[in-house]
Write a protein that holds these residues in place. Structure first.
Motif, short mmCIF file in Angstrom:
data_model
loop_
_atom_site.label_atom_id
_atom_site.label_comp_id
_atom_site.label_asym_id
_atom_site.label_seq_id
_atom_site.Cartn_x
_atom_site.Cartn_y
_atom_site.Cartn_z
N TYR A 59 0.78 -1.24 -0.03
CA TYR A 59 -0.02 0.12 -0.16
C TYR A 59 0.81 1.29 -0.02
O TYR A 59 0.57 2.19 -0.78
CB TYR A 59 -0.97 -0.07 1.34
N THR A 68 -3.87 3.31 -7.53
CA THR A 68 -4.81 3.10 -6.89
C THR A 68 -4.96 1.68 -6.63
O THR A 68 -5.14 0.86 -7.50
CB THR A 68 -6.34 3.52 -7.59
N LYS A 70 -7.73 -0.81 -4.54
CA LYS A 70 -8.97 -0.80 -3.83
C LYS A 70 -9.40 -2.25 -3.80
O LYS A 70 -9.23 -3.19 -4.75
CB LYS A 70 -9.86 -0.27 -4.26
N ASP A 71 -9.63 -2.96 -2.71
CA ASP A 71 -10.12 -4.21 -2.29
C ASP A 71 -9.09 -5.30 -2.73
O ASP A 71 -9.59 -6.37 -3.37
CB ASP A 71 -11.31 -4.51 -3.22
N ALA A 72 -7.86 -5.18 -2.44
CA ALA A 72 -6.86 -5.98 -2.40
C ALA A 72 -6.94 -7.24 -1.48
O ALA A 72 -7.48 -6.96 -0.62
CB ALA A 72 -5.45 -5.51 -2.43
N THR A 73 -6.47 -8.26 -2.18
CA THR A 73 -6.71 -9.39 -1.12
C THR A 73 -5.31 -10.31 -1.16
O THR A 73 -4.40 -10.11 -2.27
CB THR A 73 -7.59 -10.47 -1.59
N CYS A 96 -5.73 -7.97 -7.11
CA CYS A 96 -6.36 -6.76 -6.81
C CYS A 96 -7.10 -6.52 -8.25
O CYS A 96 -6.20 -6.14 -9.16
CB CYS A 96 -5.35 -5.77 -6.44
N ASP A 97 -8.37 -6.32 -8.43
CA ASP A 97 -8.98 -6.42 -9.69
C ASP A 97 -8.72 -4.73 -10.04
O ASP A 97 -8.86 -4.45 -11.26
CB ASP A 97 -10.43 -6.39 -9.72
N SER A 98 -8.53 -3.73 -9.13
CA SER A 98 -8.52 -2.45 -9.34
C SER A 98 -7.50 -1.84 -10.00
O SER A 98 -7.17 -0.80 -10.43
CB SER A 98 -9.00 -1.57 -8.06
N CYS A 99 -6.32 -2.74 -9.65
CA CYS A 99 -4.72 -2.20 -10.12
C CYS A 99 -4.47 -3.00 -11.33
O CYS A 99 -4.72 -4.03 -11.63
CB CYS A 99 -3.94 -2.87 -8.84
#
Length: 137
Positions: A59, A68, A70-73, A96-99
């Motif tokens: 992060y 960005t 967001k909603d990483a696992t 991480c779908d947002s990255c």
């Protein structure tokens, strides 16, 4: 900061409570292993520490690069070795779908180098135990 210390105290018959700044973590064995199942085992806590340190570093790297996340696992898996029972390897998987995939791959590489816990385990170190006098611990 030249060192870091965590205090631990017995909590019931089989559990231990770690006090870390203003936080507490109860660790215990599952009931099928003779514990009272009051919290995760130390090995599970070690894997959580690897994952927490890794993701915190990821992060920070993302923030420094204006990426960005967001909603990483994260999934941390320890593979066992025997005699003595220990982790022979630890694998960290991040999604991480947002990255964007290339950005995520770079952030994972940066976090792998920068995570204190992973770097410590990777290098190895002496671990010693001793008896202290009452009131010293």
């Amino acid at each position: 900061m030249d060192q870091m210390t965590v205090a631990l105290d017995q909590n019931g018959r089989t559990a231990t409570t770690a006090t870390i700044r203003q936080y507490t973590i109860v660790m215990d064995r599952p009931s099928e292993n003779g514990g009272s199942d009051a919290g995760p085992m130390g090995g599970e806590t070690l894997l959580a520490a690897v994952g927490g340190c890794f993701m915190s570093t990821l992060y920070a790297a993302a923030g420094a690069r204006s990426v960005t996340v967001k909603d990483a696992t994260c999934r941390v898996t320890g593979e066992f070795a025997a005699n003595p029972r220990r982790f022979a390897a630890i694998r960290i998987e991040v999604a991480c779908d947002s990255c964007p995939p290339a950005d995520l791959a770079h952030l994972v590489e940066v976090a792998e180098r920068g995570c204190l816990v992973a770097a410590t385990l990777r290098q190895g170190m002496p671990v010693t135990a001793s008896v202290s006098q009452p009131g010293e611990g």
